[in-house]
Design an enzyme around this catalytic site. Structure first.
Site, mmCIF file in Angstrom:
data_model
loop_
_atom_site.group_PDB
_atom_site.id
_atom_site.type_symbol
_atom_site.label_atom_id
_atom_site.label_comp_id
_atom_site.label_asym_id
_atom_site.label_seq_id
_atom_site.Cartn_x
_atom_site.Cartn_y
_atom_site.Cartn_z
ATOM 1 N N CYS A 2 14.747 9.776 0.943
ATOM 2 C CA CYS A 2 15.509 10.932 0.171
ATOM 3 C C CYS A 2 16.638 9.991 -0.132
ATOM 4 C CB CYS A 2 15.576 12.046 0.566
ATOM 5 S SG CYS A 2 14.031 12.987 0.355
ATOM 6 N N GLY A 28 14.256 7.833 -4.357
ATOM 7 C CA GLY A 28 13.481 8.887 -4.551
ATOM 8 C C GLY A 28 13.578 9.230 -6.073
ATOM 9 N N ASN A 102 17.711 14.129 4.217
ATOM 10 C CA ASN A 102 16.930 12.900 4.125
ATOM 11 C C ASN A 102 16.205 12.573 5.509
ATOM 12 O OD1 ASN A 102 17.489 9.272 4.192
ATOM 13 N ND2 ASN A 102 15.635 10.334 4.018
ATOM 14 N N GLY A 103 14.814 12.617 5.709
ATOM 15 C CA GLY A 103 14.400 12.564 6.868
ATOM 16 C C GLY A 103 13.192 13.253 7.161
ATOM 17 N N TYR A 242 12.476 -2.684 2.747
ATOM 18 C CA TYR A 242 12.099 -2.073 1.311
ATOM 19 C C TYR A 242 13.160 -1.269 0.718
ATOM 20 C CZ TYR A 242 9.743 0.494 -2.110
ATOM 21 O OH TYR A 242 9.053 1.103 -3.391
HETATM 22 P P1 5GP Z 1 0.039 -2.445 -1.343
HETATM 23 O O1 5GP Z 1 -0.106 -3.735 -1.847
HETATM 24 O O2 5GP Z 1 0.005 -2.569 0.179
HETATM 25 O O3 5GP Z 1 -0.759 -1.174 -2.030
HETATM 26 O O4 5GP Z 1 1.745 -2.005 -1.544
HETATM 27 C C1 5GP Z 1 2.642 -2.880 -1.135
HETATM 28 C C2 5GP Z 1 3.774 -2.826 -2.231
HETATM 29 O O5 5GP Z 1 4.528 -1.095 -2.016
HETATM 30 C C3 5GP Z 1 5.058 -3.527 -2.023
HETATM 31 O O6 5GP Z 1 5.337 -4.236 -3.325
HETATM 32 C C4 5GP Z 1 6.062 -2.613 -1.409
HETATM 33 O O7 5GP Z 1 7.447 -3.249 -2.223
HETATM 34 C C5 5GP Z 1 5.618 -1.071 -2.005
HETATM 35 N N1 5GP Z 1 6.006 -0.318 -0.855
HETATM 36 C C6 5GP Z 1 6.585 -0.428 0.492
HETATM 37 N N2 5GP Z 1 6.866 0.853 0.977
HETATM 38 C C7 5GP Z 1 6.881 1.529 -0.013
HETATM 39 C C8 5GP Z 1 7.250 3.074 0.021
HETATM 40 O O8 5GP Z 1 7.661 3.814 0.768
HETATM 41 N N3 5GP Z 1 7.129 3.650 -1.350
HETATM 42 C C9 5GP Z 1 6.492 2.918 -2.527
HETATM 43 N N4 5GP Z 1 6.651 3.468 -3.715
HETATM 44 N N5 5GP Z 1 6.333 1.602 -2.476
HETATM 45 C C10 5GP Z 1 6.684 0.892 -1.098
HETATM 46 MG MG MG Z 2 7.251 -3.917 -3.978
#
Ligand code: 5GP
Ligand code: MG
Length: 444
Positions: A2, A28, A102-103, A242
């Site tokens: 968040c 978020g 957040n957490g 990320y």
């Molecule tokens: P996968 O290919 O494993 O389905 O998804 C990987 C992608 O999810 C990566 O492009 C990464 O940037 C994204 N990603 C990593 N962590 C998170 C997160 O916590 N939330 C969301 N929405 N995307 C994430």
């Molecule tokens: Mg991505």
């Protein structure tokens, strides 16, 4: 995950909170809210959706006052529902008090159970409300004393903003899992999840709130109070991987710089690999690919056009729309791809479903060979501290060998960065360590 943002001593407090939340929108997209302190009366507005959908000029005009706190939500604990939107505002024996969190609290269920047995009535299903119920029962003279008594009862990860008339308090858990930074803009103090929002709001970053520390913003001054010893500084490394915006500074390094170096280290680890171009999965993979390109001398190319209007995760209401998800967000640029061997870099691989679609779309566009390179190690274990990694069963690296993952996503090769390289590029050393539980399965 968040985002939280608060500001004091400013006649445009709610508008600046809006600017701050807008800047933190990547943290978020589910709901947004602001509470302002209008001469001792706390005014509240929350809604589902993006910051600019929830707020307009009329609403911000109503949120009068010289200080404000705000929140944007990425649902982890608690369902996606307006009653879980924050800041939460409660009236109790403490008076009006608002909280933005957040957490993820790992003992929220136990605490909630015992509070409910003693008559507490919860308004939301999120874990964040627990602290207010604790605070209402075990009070000290001032809010900071009350919090110092009760925060140590919480386990897990938190960065909190609390507001009562005339006061904002920020607090960070004794491990420092989740970020919280203090800034200044003229006479105003700012508390924010990330430095980028302080800068965009026209302020300057002062310093991080330390693990186990709280800051009390009152009467134009900032006071600091330690409520728990630092257990071990283990900030979440997924901020760098990320979550954080590249222009934010985390652990003394701009995230962009850390990611560029991670990309270069990935190239060093894969120096035997030959390819025509290197490219990143937008947006999060791009900087890694630039660092990789500089180190490897393999030219960087943009392989995808990213549609910026879909948000981080496109809503998938029905089967018809769901089929367009991948193409809508990322469209391959055929001319760049056709006949090429491509090193494709993404920040992380979670379920493997996105990568599978991306690799398929590059192959359809005529790519000769796809070498997938991930800028972090395999995620083998869930996060209990607020990152939305799914349960163990859904984590592909928990179930399959690297070669089987490669086959699942349809790539010709698959490589991951080593944990040592990741930690070193993020500036890790003995006093400034990172939580890497999702990569190791070891928890503190
Ligand atoms: P996968 O290919 O494993 O389905 O998804 C990987 C992608 O999810 C990566 O492009 C990464 O940037 C994204 N990603 C990593 N962590 C998170 C997160 O916590 N939330 C969301 N929405 N995307 C994430
Ligand atoms: Mg991505």
């Amino acid at each position: 995950m968040c985002g939280i943002f608060g500001i004091t001593d400013n006649s445009d407090a709610s508008k600046l909170a809006y600017v701050g939340l807008f800047t933190l929108q990547h943290r978020g997209q589910e709901s947004a809210g602001i509470v302002s302190d209008s001469g001792g009366i706390l005014l509240h507005h929350v809604g589902m959706g993006l910051v600019n959908e929830v707020f307009n000029n009329d609403v911000l005009e109503i949120l009068k006052g010289r200080s404000a706190i705000g929140h944007i939500r990425y649902s982890t604990t608690g369902s996606s529902h307006i009653k879980n939107a924050q800041p939460l505002l409660l009236n109790s024996c403490l008076g009006a008090v608002a909280v933005a969190h957040n957490g993820n609290l790992t003992n929220a269920d136990q605490l909630k159970d015992s509070l409910q047995k003693n008559g507490a009535i919860f308004q939301s299903s999120s874990d964040s409300e627990v602290i207010l119920h604790l605070a209402a029962r075990y009070r000290g003279r001032r809010l900071e004393d009350t919090l110092a008594k009760n925060l140590p009862k919480l386990a897990g990860a938190y960065a909190f903003l609390f507001m009562t008339p005339g006061k904002i308090i920020g607090a960070r858990d004794p491990y420092g899992y989740r970020p919280l930074v203090l800034g200044k803009k003229g006479r105003s103090f700012i508390l924010s999840s990330e430095t980028c929002a302080i800068e965009v709001a026209g302020g300057k970053t002062i310093r991080e709130i330390e693990p186990g520390e709280m800051v009390i913003l009152e009467g134009g001054k900032a006071r600091f109070k330690r409520f728990a010893p630092v257990k071990q500084f283990t900030r979440c490394i997924f901020e760098q991987v990320y979550f954080a915006r590249p222009d934010s500074e985390v652990a003394g390094r701009t995230v962009q710089t850390a990611r560029y170096e991670i990309g270069a280290l990935l190239a060093k680890e894969l120096k035997h690999i030959k390819a025509d171009i290197v490219s990143g999965v937008p947006d999060s993979g791009t900087v890694y690919a630039l660092g990789f390109s500089e180190e490897s001398w393999i030219p960087y190319q943009t392989a995808f056009m990213r549609n910026h209007y879909t948000g981080r995760s496109f809503i998938q209401p029905d089967q018809c729309l769901r089929e367009f998800t991948a193409q809508l967000k990322l469209a391959p640029i055929r001319d760049v791809i056709k006949g090429k061997t491509i090193i494709l870099i993404d920040d992380s691989l979670v379920r493997g479903t996105t990568s599978r679609k991306i690799v398929a779309s590059l192959k359809r566009a005529g790519a000769k060979k796809i070498i997938m390179a991930i800028a972090s190690p395999p995620i083998i274990s869930p996060c209990y501290f607020g990152i939305d990694t799914p349960n163990r069963e859904e984590l592909i690296a928990n179930k399959l060998s690297i070669d089987k993952i490669r086959r699942f996503i349809g790539a010709d090769e698959l490589h991951y960065l080593s944990l040592e390289s990741l930690v070193s590029a993020c500036g890790g050393h003995k006093d400034r360590n990172f939580c890497v539980s999702c990569f190791t399965g070891k928890y503190f």
